[in-house]
Design an enzyme around this catalytic site. Structure first.
Site, PDB file in Angstrom:
ATOM      1  N   SER A  94      48.408  26.886   6.262  1.00  0.00           N
ATOM      2  CA  SER A  94      49.243  27.348   7.372  1.00  0.00           C
ATOM      3  C   SER A  94      49.837  26.168   8.126  1.00  0.00           C
ATOM      4  CB  SER A  94      48.406  28.179   8.345  1.00  0.00           C
ATOM      5  OG  SER A  94      48.076  29.407   7.783  1.00  0.00           O
ATOM      6  N   CYS A  95      50.819  26.497   8.954  1.00  0.00           N
ATOM      7  CA  CYS A  95      51.494  25.532   9.819  1.00  0.00           C
ATOM      8  C   CYS A  95      50.477  24.672  10.557  1.00  0.00           C
ATOM      9  CB  CYS A  95      52.367  26.274  10.825  1.00  0.00           C
ATOM     10  SG  CYS A  95      53.044  25.258  12.138  1.00  0.00           S
ATOM     11  N   PRO A  96      50.614  23.372  10.649  1.00  0.00           N
ATOM     12  CA  PRO A  96      51.755  22.582  10.170  1.00  0.00           C
ATOM     13  C   PRO A  96      51.497  21.920   8.815  1.00  0.00           C
ATOM     14  CG  PRO A  96      50.444  21.201  11.593  1.00  0.00           C
ATOM     15  CD  PRO A  96      49.699  22.523  11.451  1.00  0.00           C
ATOM     16  N   ASP A 119      52.839  30.400   3.083  1.00  0.00           N
ATOM     17  CA  ASP A 119      53.077  30.631   4.512  1.00  0.00           C
ATOM     18  C   ASP A 119      54.559  30.951   4.720  1.00  0.00           C
ATOM     19  OD1 ASP A 119      53.300  30.540   7.246  1.00  0.00           O
ATOM     20  OD2 ASP A 119      53.124  28.355   7.387  1.00  0.00           O
TER      21      ASP A 119
END
Lengths: 156, 75
Positions: B13-15, B40
């Site tokens: 997931s981010c980042p 994602d």
């Protein structure tokens, strides 16, 4: 193209509030920004070698999504904070969100500069030996030397 | 599409997809192409924004069976 700059002031030491500074700093560094984070007050907890004391509390945190509604009288019982922290860490892991340790390491790999507030270190009588090595110690003036020339400056 | 290196960001997931894409590009030379696979959905807009801000070129951006495939050419 001149290098863009970002400065972040990290003042919180809870698990939820530890994420934004490290996520934004690592992303900005990936985008080519020169980044500094100034850790002050409870934010200094995020510089400890051991981050296991960085927790989340369900108490006075009504926005925290809970699997079942939990009355405040229950939230204040011993062990609830550790349980909420464990649940949150499991959720973060399940969803592929990096651990704080991993994000912090990535910031360092991409040359994000960490500055610890010397005044807070003295105030809380922190032992610098408990902090990671890649930290500079300084005060507000030192921070402004960089912050004054940034494109983005955030207070977290 | 031909590529020189692949980075599989599935499950991240981010980042992380962006940050690790940047890291993957570091030891590549100008003009080489990095293939990135991500799950994602936020990566779709993030990868374009990464390209726009870093000067690398996003050659293509497709979806195949719930996976997002990007080809990024290093500046």
């Amino acid at each position: 193209m001149t290098t863009k700059k970002m400065a972040i002031i990290a003042t919180k030491g809870t698990l939820d509030m530890a994420y934004p500074p490290f996520i934004l700093a690592s992303t900005a560094a990936a985008l080519g920004y020169e980044v500094q984070i100034f850790f002050t007050f409870y934010g200094l907890q995020l510089l400890r070698k051991d981050l296991s004391d960085v927790k989340i509390s369900p108490l006075a945190n009504p926005a925290m999504p809970m699997p079942i509604p939990m009355p405040v009288m229950v939230q204040m019982l011993p062990g609830m904070e550790s349980m909420a922290t464990m649940m949150m860490k499991n959720k973060l892991k399940d969803k592929g969100v990096a651990s704080l340790e991993e994000l912090r390491e990535m910031c360092l790999e991409m040359d994000v500069k960490f500055i610890a507030c010397q005044m807070t270190v003295d105030l809380f009588e922190f032992d610098k030996a408990e902090f990671i090595d890649n930290v500079e110690y300084g005060g507000a003036s030192m921070f402004f030397g960089f912050a004054g020339e940034t494109d983005i400056c955030l207070f977290v | 599409m031909n590529f020189d290196k692949e980075f599989d960001a599935s499950g991240l997931s981010c980042p992380l997809p962006i940050v690790k894409t940047k890291k993957s590009l570091t030891d590549m030379t100008s003009g080489q192409v990095l293939k990135v696979i991500a799950t994602d959905c936020g990566a779709v807009k993030d990868m374009q924004a990464f390209a726009d801000q870093t000067g690398n070129t996003l050659l293509s951006n497709t979806e195949e069976g719930g996976k997002y495939i990007f080809f990024m050419q290093k500046k």
